[in-house]
Write an enzyme that holds these catalytic residues in place. Structure first.
Site, PDB file in Angstrom:
ATOM      1  N   HIS A  84       0.784  -1.334  -0.211  1.00 35.13           N
ATOM      2  CA  HIS A  84      -0.110  -0.141   0.003  1.00 35.13           C
ATOM      3  C   HIS A  84       0.996   1.197  -0.147  1.00 35.13           C
ATOM      4  O   HIS A  84       1.946   1.329   0.817  1.00 35.13           O
ATOM      5  CB  HIS A  84      -0.698  -0.101   1.185  1.00 35.13           C
ATOM      6  CG  HIS A  84      -1.889   1.102   1.361  1.00 35.13           C
ATOM      7  ND1 HIS A  84      -2.729   1.485   0.238  1.00 35.13           N
ATOM      8  CD2 HIS A  84      -1.855   2.019   2.387  1.00 35.13           C
ATOM      9  CE1 HIS A  84      -3.501   2.542   0.675  1.00 35.13           C
ATOM     10  NE2 HIS A  84      -2.951   3.079   1.928  1.00 35.13           N
ATOM     11  N   ASP A 101      -3.070   8.895   4.254  1.00 33.70           N
ATOM     12  CA  ASP A 101      -3.261   7.605   3.693  1.00 33.70           C
ATOM     13  C   ASP A 101      -4.753   7.399   3.283  1.00 33.70           C
ATOM     14  O   ASP A 101      -5.572   7.819   4.037  1.00 33.70           O
ATOM     15  CB  ASP A 101      -3.278   6.495   5.073  1.00 33.70           C
ATOM     16  CG  ASP A 101      -3.446   5.237   4.835  1.00 33.70           C
ATOM     17  OD1 ASP A 101      -4.048   4.805   3.681  1.00 33.70           O
ATOM     18  OD2 ASP A 101      -3.227   4.231   5.556  1.00 33.70           O
ATOM     19  N   CYS A 155      -4.562   3.756  -4.575  1.00 37.06           N
ATOM     20  CA  CYS A 155      -3.534   4.277  -3.518  1.00 37.06           C
ATOM     21  C   CYS A 155      -2.585   5.186  -4.426  1.00 37.06           C
ATOM     22  O   CYS A 155      -2.216   6.268  -3.822  1.00 37.06           O
ATOM     23  CB  CYS A 155      -3.139   3.390  -2.693  1.00 37.06           C
ATOM     24  SG  CYS A 155      -2.118   2.083  -3.328  1.00 37.06           S
TER      25      CYS A 155
END
Length: 196
Positions: A84, A101, A155
């Site tokens: 990630h 995030d 992401c």
């Protein structure tokens, strides 16, 4: 998976390609920041934080050889952990380290603290100055403070767009619905090696 997906998958060459794309996009942001009217931006390699967290300042300082981070307004630190991508932002003007995030998996406080410790060591080694903890703040951005991804594939795009907006001094006003457009735009920018 195509290059335009910009999501990070657990295995295979696509993951490596995406990390290279993020690094290249960060380079484009640094080049743009040399123009008048933009904050001075330095971006670290995606590999930097992994090396710092596992081996410490002595190993990671090679990423800033010949670079004085303290001469920049903003330092962008893409972080790749557990398949990630996220982003840490060191704002030298405001003396803050923020963690963004897009999936809110991690508060990022430990990452921010590790980066602050790195800054302390950099400051001492390169400028013989101590950074006062009391003057700096660290903050893990919460889901209600920043745009969030609604899938498991975006992401990388979110990291690049967080960095793009921050490098222009703009508020993070985009959403998940902007991702298809951003992916197409980023492909054009990377092919033409210039930001629109």
């Amino acid at each position: 998976m195509t290059i335009s997906s910009f999501g990070v998958k657990p295995h295979g060459p696509c993951c490596c390609i995406i990390l290279l794309i993020v690094n290249f996009y960060m380079h484009l942001l640094m080049e743009r920041s040399k123009k008048q009217g933009y904050p001075a931006v330095h971006a670290l390699d995606v590999s930097f934080y992994s090396e710092l967290s596992s081996q410490g300042h002595a190993a990671a300082k090679r990423w800033t050889t010949g670079v004085d981070l303290f001469e920049h307004d903003v330092v962008l630190v893409p972080v790749y952990q557990n398949f990630h991508l996220t982003l840490a932002v060191i704002d030298m003007r405001e003396k803050t380290i923020k963690y963004l995030d897009s999936a809110s998996f991690n508060s990022g406080i430990q990452i921010c603290e590790t980066l602050f410790k790195y800054l302390q060591e950099e400051s001492w080694q390169k400028r013989q100055r101590k950074l006062a903890c009391s003057e700096w703040t660290v903050h893990g951005m919460r889901a209600n403070e920043i745009p969030q991804q609604q899938n498991g594939d975006d992401c990388g795009v979110f990291v690049c767009k967080y960095a793009d907006y921050i490098a222009r001094g703009k508020p993070l006003t985009f959403t998940q619905s902007d991702m298809p457009y951003f992916r197409k735009r980023m492909v054009w920018e990377i092919i033409h090696q210039q930001l629109l």
